[in-house]
Design a protein around this motif. Structure first.
Motif, PDB file in Angstrom:
ATOM      1  N   LEU A 139       6.358  41.550  31.451  1.00 17.80           N
ATOM      2  CA  LEU A 139       6.133  40.198  31.942  1.00 17.80           C
ATOM      3  C   LEU A 139       6.074  40.189  33.468  1.00 17.80           C
ATOM      4  CD1 LEU A 139       8.651  38.285  29.630  1.00 17.80           C
ATOM      5  CD2 LEU A 139       6.203  38.658  29.258  1.00 17.80           C
ATOM      6  N   ASN A 140       5.238  39.332  33.995  1.00 16.17           N
ATOM      7  CA  ASN A 140       5.113  39.150  35.431  1.00 16.17           C
ATOM      8  C   ASN A 140       5.987  37.966  35.832  1.00 16.17           C
ATOM      9  OD1 ASN A 140       4.174  38.187  37.999  1.00 16.17           O
ATOM     10  ND2 ASN A 140       2.342  39.418  37.733  1.00 16.17           N
ATOM     11  N   ASN A 143       4.667  34.421  36.622  1.00 13.15           N
ATOM     12  CA  ASN A 143       4.228  33.556  35.523  1.00 13.15           C
ATOM     13  C   ASN A 143       5.360  32.692  34.969  1.00 13.15           C
ATOM     14  OD1 ASN A 143       1.681  34.652  35.743  1.00 13.15           O
ATOM     15  ND2 ASN A 143       2.038  36.178  34.157  1.00 13.15           N
ATOM     16  N   TYR A 144       6.583  32.935  35.452  1.00  5.92           N
ATOM     17  CA  TYR A 144       7.743  32.193  34.969  1.00  5.92           C
ATOM     18  C   TYR A 144       8.459  31.476  36.118  1.00  5.92           C
ATOM     19  CZ  TYR A 144       6.635  34.722  30.817  1.00  5.92           C
ATOM     20  OH  TYR A 144       5.961  35.212  29.732  1.00  5.92           O
ATOM     21  N   THR A 149       5.545  38.797  42.211  1.00  2.74           N
ATOM     22  CA  THR A 149       4.641  39.211  41.131  1.00  2.74           C
ATOM     23  C   THR A 149       5.159  40.472  40.442  1.00  2.74           C
ATOM     24  OG1 THR A 149       3.300  40.474  42.695  1.00  2.74           O
ATOM     25  CG2 THR A 149       2.595  38.214  42.203  1.00  2.74           C
ATOM     26  N   GLU A 151       6.443  43.018  37.943  1.00  3.19           N
ATOM     27  CA  GLU A 151       6.361  43.164  36.488  1.00  3.19           C
ATOM     28  C   GLU A 151       7.566  43.939  35.996  1.00  3.19           C
ATOM     29  OE1 GLU A 151       2.518  44.857  35.554  1.00  3.19           O
ATOM     30  OE2 GLU A 151       1.730  42.837  35.297  1.00  3.19           O
ATOM     31  N   GLU A 168       7.664  30.403  27.204  1.00  8.71           N
ATOM     32  CA  GLU A 168       6.286  30.102  27.599  1.00  8.71           C
ATOM     33  C   GLU A 168       6.150  30.316  29.103  1.00  8.71           C
ATOM     34  OE1 GLU A 168       4.113  27.074  25.950  1.00  8.71           O
ATOM     35  OE2 GLU A 168       5.190  27.061  24.057  1.00  8.71           O
ATOM     36  N   GLN A 169       4.952  30.709  29.502  1.00 10.75           N
ATOM     37  CA  GLN A 169       4.700  30.899  30.939  1.00 10.75           C
ATOM     38  C   GLN A 169       4.672  29.554  31.626  1.00 10.75           C
ATOM     39  OE1 GLN A 169       1.327  33.377  31.820  1.00 10.75           O
ATOM     40  NE2 GLN A 169       1.906  34.894  30.306  1.00 10.75           N
TER      41      GLN A 169
END
Length: 169
Positions: A139-140, A143-144, A149, A151, A168-169
């Motif tokens: 996951l990045n 995105n949350y 960024t 990962e 969910e993002q």
């Protein structure tokens, strides 16, 4: 809306002090997890959630290809020990994405490409054999809602028969 008993273990006194300031009701232990018996720090014998982040130093590409020894990369097996000694409902593991490539090293101290992921697969299978369903993703953080960024590898596992649900993002 719920009460939680929190047990925190870290070998770094600064990390333990910081965590204890943020979570004053938690039981804190400044010890190396490798020298700690799960039942000594969790005498209740169960955890609803075990969150673990084995040292990523010996898996990360940030090491620049420096030699390692297989023994330096065995910390994730302690998670299996904890899940065997205690009744753990849910498990969350975080590490570098290269963790999924965990396999044996050759005499040079470099991971053997032809055996890439062999130890990781055995580790996941061990979790499954003690009753966990497992799923994992890279996951990045951005995105949350995080400001990076970066990962990271995450494994979610459950032994209570409930579904694994990713945020969910």
């Amino acid at each position: 809306g719920f009460r939680m008993k929190l047990v925190a273990i870290n070998h770094n006194p600064v990390a333990v002090d910081t965590h204890s300031r943020n979570h004053p009701t938690a039981r804190h232990y400044c010890v190396d997890v490798d020298s700690t018996r799960p039942s000594d720090v969790v005498p209740e014998g169960y955890l609803d959630l075990l969150m673990a982040s084995p040292s990523c130093v010996f898996f990360s590409k940030a090491r620049g290809g420096k030699p390692v020894h297989d023994q330096q990369r065995m910390a994730p097996w302690r998670i299996v020990d904890w899940c065997t000694e205690l009744r753990v409902k849910c498990l969350l593991v975080e590490n570098v994405p290269e963790f999924m490539n965990w396999g044996p090293c050759g005499k040079s101290g470099k991971p053997l490409k032809k055996r890439k992921g062999e130890f990781f697969d055995a580790w996941v299978e061990a979790l499954r054999r003690i009753g966990f369903s497992c799923d994992w993703k890279v996951l990045n953080a951005a995105n949350y809602g995080d400001a990076t960024t970066r990962e990271r590898f995450f494994l979610m596992a459950r032994s209570d028969g409930q579904p694994i649900v990713w945020p969910e993002q």
